[in-house]
Design an enzyme around this catalytic site. Structure first.
Site, PDB file in Angstrom:
ATOM      1  N   CYS A   2      42.505  37.505  44.563  1.00 44.11           N
ATOM      2  CA  CYS A   2      42.376  36.313  45.509  1.00 44.11           C
ATOM      3  C   CYS A   2      41.589  36.665  46.368  1.00 44.11           C
ATOM      4  CB  CYS A   2      43.911  35.953  45.888  1.00 44.11           C
ATOM      5  SG  CYS A   2      45.047  35.463  44.443  1.00 44.11           S
ATOM      6  N   ARG A  27      36.206  35.629  43.594  1.00 41.16           N
ATOM      7  CA  ARG A  27      37.194  36.560  43.588  1.00 41.16           C
ATOM      8  C   ARG A  27      38.355  35.843  42.725  1.00 41.16           C
ATOM      9  NH1 ARG A  27      37.478  41.175  46.694  1.00 41.16           N
ATOM     10  NH2 ARG A  27      39.565  41.371  46.359  1.00 41.16           N
ATOM     11  N   TRP A  77      43.262  33.361  42.303  1.00 34.41           N
ATOM     12  CA  TRP A  77      43.255  33.408  40.918  1.00 34.41           C
ATOM     13  C   TRP A  77      44.717  33.800  40.627  1.00 34.41           C
ATOM     14  CZ3 TRP A  77      44.499  37.502  37.438  1.00 34.41           C
ATOM     15  CH2 TRP A  77      43.735  37.367  36.158  1.00 34.41           C
ATOM     16  N   ASN A 103      46.887  38.507  48.999  1.00 30.69           N
ATOM     17  CA  ASN A 103      46.144  39.174  47.948  1.00 30.69           C
ATOM     18  C   ASN A 103      46.793  40.305  47.358  1.00 30.69           C
ATOM     19  OD1 ASN A 103      44.051  39.794  46.009  1.00 30.69           O
ATOM     20  ND2 ASN A 103      42.935  40.912  47.231  1.00 30.69           N
ATOM     21  N   GLY A 104      47.044  40.280  45.890  1.00 34.22           N
ATOM     22  CA  GLY A 104      47.848  41.541  45.207  1.00 34.22           C
ATOM     23  C   GLY A 104      49.159  40.922  44.610  1.00 34.22           C
ATOM     24  N   GLU A 487      28.250  44.665  24.918  1.00 35.11           N
ATOM     25  CA  GLU A 487      27.633  43.989  26.362  1.00 35.11           C
ATOM     26  C   GLU A 487      27.142  42.710  26.049  1.00 35.11           C
ATOM     27  OE1 GLU A 487      28.760  44.461  29.004  1.00 35.11           O
ATOM     28  OE2 GLU A 487      27.272  43.396  30.395  1.00 35.11           O
ATOM     29  N   LYS A 491      28.872  39.027  27.329  1.00 35.09           N
ATOM     30  CA  LYS A 491      28.304  38.330  28.271  1.00 35.09           C
ATOM     31  C   LYS A 491      28.430  36.859  27.878  1.00 35.09           C
ATOM     32  CE  LYS A 491      27.834  39.923  31.375  1.00 35.09           C
ATOM     33  NZ  LYS A 491      28.269  41.400  31.338  1.00 35.09           N
ATOM     34  N   GLU A 494      31.968  35.503  28.038  1.00 34.49           N
ATOM     35  CA  GLU A 494      32.387  35.146  29.280  1.00 34.49           C
ATOM     36  C   GLU A 494      32.113  34.035  30.070  1.00 34.49           C
ATOM     37  OE1 GLU A 494      30.951  38.970  31.184  1.00 34.49           O
ATOM     38  OE2 GLU A 494      32.844  38.666  32.420  1.00 34.49           O
ATOM     39  N   HIS A 510      32.312  46.761   5.871  1.00 30.85           N
ATOM     40  CA  HIS A 510      33.824  46.964   6.000  1.00 30.85           C
ATOM     41  C   HIS A 510      34.648  45.903   6.456  1.00 30.85           C
ATOM     42  CE1 HIS A 510      32.671  51.310   4.728  1.00 30.85           C
ATOM     43  NE2 HIS A 510      31.919  51.152   5.756  1.00 30.85           N
ATOM     44  N   LYS A 609      35.847  38.163  39.819  1.00 31.74           N
ATOM     45  CA  LYS A 609      34.983  39.177  39.833  1.00 31.74           C
ATOM     46  C   LYS A 609      35.575  40.543  40.142  1.00 31.74           C
ATOM     47  CE  LYS A 609      30.883  40.909  40.386  1.00 31.74           C
ATOM     48  NZ  LYS A 609      29.909  40.638  39.155  1.00 31.74           N
TER      49      LYS A 609
HETATM   50  O1  M6R Z   1      34.362  45.788  39.197  1.00 33.86           O
HETATM   51  P1  M6R Z   1      34.268  46.692  37.652  1.00 33.86           P
HETATM   52  O2  M6R Z   1      33.072  47.102  37.210  1.00 33.86           O
HETATM   53  O3  M6R Z   1      35.539  47.923  37.726  1.00 33.86           O
HETATM   54  O4  M6R Z   1      34.927  45.450  36.673  1.00 33.86           O
HETATM   55  C1  M6R Z   1      35.268  45.770  35.478  1.00 33.86           C
HETATM   56  C2  M6R Z   1      35.216  44.375  34.697  1.00 33.86           C
HETATM   57  O5  M6R Z   1      36.228  43.621  35.132  1.00 33.86           O
HETATM   58  C3  M6R Z   1      34.091  43.846  34.624  1.00 33.86           C
HETATM   59  O6  M6R Z   1      33.008  44.523  34.145  1.00 33.86           O
HETATM   60  C4  M6R Z   1      33.966  42.374  33.766  1.00 33.86           C
HETATM   61  O7  M6R Z   1      34.157  43.028  32.468  1.00 33.86           O
HETATM   62  C5  M6R Z   1      32.928  41.545  34.094  1.00 33.86           C
HETATM   63  N1  M6R Z   1      33.158  40.140  34.268  1.00 33.86           N
HETATM   64  C6  M6R Z   1      31.754  41.728  33.155  1.00 33.86           C
HETATM   65  O8  M6R Z   1      30.658  40.759  33.192  1.00 33.86           O
END
Ligand code: M6R
Length: 614
Positions: A2, A27, A77, A103-104, A487, A491, A494, A510, A609
């Site tokens: 958060c 966040r 969040w 936050n936490g 990756e 993307k 997400e 396979h 994030k």
């Molecule tokens: O801050 P970090 O690189 O440790 O975060 C890891 C993942 O949470 C982060 O890469 C996440 O997968 C992103 N949303 C990817 O776009």
């Protein structure tokens, strides 16, 4: 996960809180709220959904609090309890006088809740945070001093937290504290700011104090007092912040993600500057604090990371093994921490994280450190908790990344891995000089190659739109571009919510090949080199099942026109460096599909994030 913000000073607080929350929206963004002092009371306002809903909610109340100069705010969040108004922060004690944002995660909240209920407290929300409101309020009844009450309460709390607390009987005051979650104080002429991240207040000041775990800070409009967990006063260390406010502007781009994709040539230039001077001079990485002897004697490396950083780490493994012949294990942090790894003082452990805050990676790093390993951290946040655990810190300096989908930080991590692997290879003398010079001179022109791809983005956009109606998407690659396929798929998933998967192309037959028919797009990352012919055969197998074929390639072969419906060309490049350029069109494809579908590109649903919960 958060975001929290606070202010006590001489300026009206409302816009300060709302602007601060807006900067923290990356966040978390499923509900938000603020608490603002209003005369001898504290008013609380909350709303579900994005921050604009809170702004709307406040529009009819702003006159009540326009003169207020202290308050706290939260953007959520959800972890405990659904995103509802009742569960949104700030939470209020039963007496109605104490408010808290958090936050936490309070790990022992169930036990605390039972104890507090037995003492007569009534809970309204399903959150763990509400326990803090009641607990501190009860302590306040005993000691009539907010700082002391917070000190007593945190002794009973287990877990991770950054807390900001106000009490109606203590005007002009915010008490804040933290453990295993970031909390920073902004020091300004007009008062004091507090935030879970720098963007919360960078617009107002670039002077900051990083609160350490278990410290408690008492902020008033004219004073800041910090004490340690035993109540001893601590002299604050005021630091100058590196971030510039301009970094948070979209600079004319429709989304932060598109802006950040376009920043990538400069990100690579910045990282190379000062480290890679020319094809014939050794790489300089003063940040690596291992002695040459230790580096030479290393016989095992572990890389730990999550999400996009994990994909960068997978490429790092490939590079280090290829250039340095040292065995490298790569693992998702969340798996690493729950098994008995063979990690000791002879292992170099590399943690990769954009935010430097990811709870799983932080825990894994701490475990490895406790076993005596040298910890090398690759991060975009040299001020983060992970950076503070580092024996060697490779700061990637990509600038603040606002879009939840990581792009420029990935390129920055990759570039750092290339430098690190080449640096180690030079020390270990495992690559011949000709190969070293060729790679280094190719690296120096990477920024121009990325620019070339970006200048062709219209073609990529046209191709992307053709596939925006699909429900599934497959990415195939082999060798060093297999992580690129993962990756690219991540993307797309997400930000567009299309079910995308990356496969090593040899695995298609396979199992996954069963899914192929005329509705399924298959994107083949077909870079010239050792696996080109094999991948071409795998692409033919997919074509034979009528899949909709897309090629991402640096090849000019006319054969490709027969096989692929859409061909995205990238500049020629040595196979081993190709991941740095092959990811760019995949980021753009994901972006253009999501944008075309009208998705919330920078703040996709259910994500945040920085993931500060395990
Ligand atoms: O801050 P970090 O690189 O440790 O975060 C890891 C993942 O949470 C982060 O890469 C996440 O997968 C992103 N949303 C990817 O776009």
């Amino acid at each position: 996960m958060c975001g929290i913000v606070g202010y006590v000073g001489s300026n009206p607080v409302l816009d300060i809180l709302l602007d601060g929350l807006e900067q923290l929206e990356y966040r978390g963004y499923d509900s938000s709220g603020i608490a603002v002092r209003n005369g001898d009371k504290i008013n609380v306002y909350k709303a579900v959904g994005k921050l604009k809903n809170l702004r709307e909610e406040l529009s009819s109340h702003a006159y009540e609090i326009q003169k207020s100069t202290s308050g706290i705010g939260h953007i959520r969040w959800a972890t405990h309890g659904a995103p509802t108004v009742v569960n949104a922060h700030p939470h209020v004690s039963n007496c109605g006088k104490l408010v808290v944002v958090h936050n936490g995660i309070i790990e022992n909240y169930k036990e605390l809740k039972s104890k507090l209920e037995a003492q007569g407290c009534t809970f309204k929300s399903q959150t763990d945070t509400e326990t803090v409101a009641h607990l501190v309020a009860l302590k306040y009844e005993e000691v009539k001093d907010l700082t002391k009450a917070v000190g007593l309460a945190v002794n009973e709390i287990e877990g991770a937290y950054a807390l900001e607390i106000m009490h109606a009987d203590e005007p002009d005051k915010i008490v804040i504290t933290k453990r295993n979650a970031p909390l920073i104080i902004g020091v300004a002429n007009d008062g004091f700011y507090a935030g879970s991240d720098i963007p919360a207040f960078i617009k107002h000041t670039n002077k900051a104090v990083y609160l350490s775990d278990n410290q408690i800070a008492t902020l008033t409009s004219s004073s800041m007092k910090i004490q340690d967990k035993d109540g001893n006063e601590v002299t604050p260390k005021i630091e100058q912040l590196p971030w510039e406010p301009v970094a948070l502007s979209k600079m004319g781009y429709k989304h932060f993600m598109l802006k950040e994709i376009h920043e990538q040539p400069d990100v690579v230039r910045n990282i190379l500057f000062g480290k890679l001077h020319s094809a014939d001079t050794p790489i300089e990485l003063e940040e690596v604090k291992l002695t040459r002897e230790h580096l030479k004697s290393l016989n095992r490396i572990q890389i730990i990371a999550c999400g996009t950083s994990l994909h960068a780490g997978m490429i790092g493994k490939y590079l280090i093994e290829d250039f340095c012949q040292i065995p490298v294990d790569i693992e998702a942090s969340s798996e690493y921490i729950y098994r008995k790894t063979v990690t000791d003082e002879h292992t170099l452990v590399i943690g990769v994280s954009q935010s430097g805050e990811t709870a799983d990676t932080l825990t894994a790093i701490k475990q490895a450190k406790a076993r005596g390993s040298h910890i090398l951290i690759i991060t975009n946040r040299p001020d983060s908790a992970m950076a503070r655990e580092a024996d060697s810190l490779l700061s990637v300096n990509a600038g603040i990344e606002v879009s939840v989908a990581a792009t420029k930080s990935y390129i920055a991590q990759l570039t750092s891995f290339y430098l690190l692997a080449l640096f180690m290879a030079e020390i270990k003398e495992t690559l011949d000089n000709v190969k070293l010079s060729t790679l280094k001179s190719e690296m120096l022109i990477l920024p121009q190659k990325i620019e070339q791809i970006l200048s062709n983005k219209d073609k990529i956009q046209t191709c992307a739109r053709k596939y925006s109606g699909t429900r599934d998407f497959i990415y195939i690659a082999r060798g060093i571009n297999y992580p690129t396929a993962l990756e690219g798929a991540l993307k797309l998933k997400e930000i567009s919510y299309i079910n995308a998967t990356g496969y090593p192309a040899g695995e298609l037959k396979h199992g996954p090949i069963a899914m192929l028919d005329e509705t399924m797009p298959v994107l083949s990352i077909l870079m010239k080199g050792s696996v080109y012919d094999k991948l071409l055969s795998n692409s033919e197998e997919a074509r034979a099942r009528n899949a909709r074929m897309i090629a991402l390639t640096n090849s000019d072969s006319p054969k490709l026109d027969e096989l692929f419906d859409c061909i995205i060309k990238v500049p020629d490049i040595d196979e081993i460096l190709s991941p740095i350029i092959s990811i760019i069109p995949l980021q753009l494809i994901a972006y253009y599909i999501a944008e075309f579908l009208g998705k919330d590109v920078d703040q996709p649903r259910n994500l945040a994030k920085s993931v500060t919960v395990e």
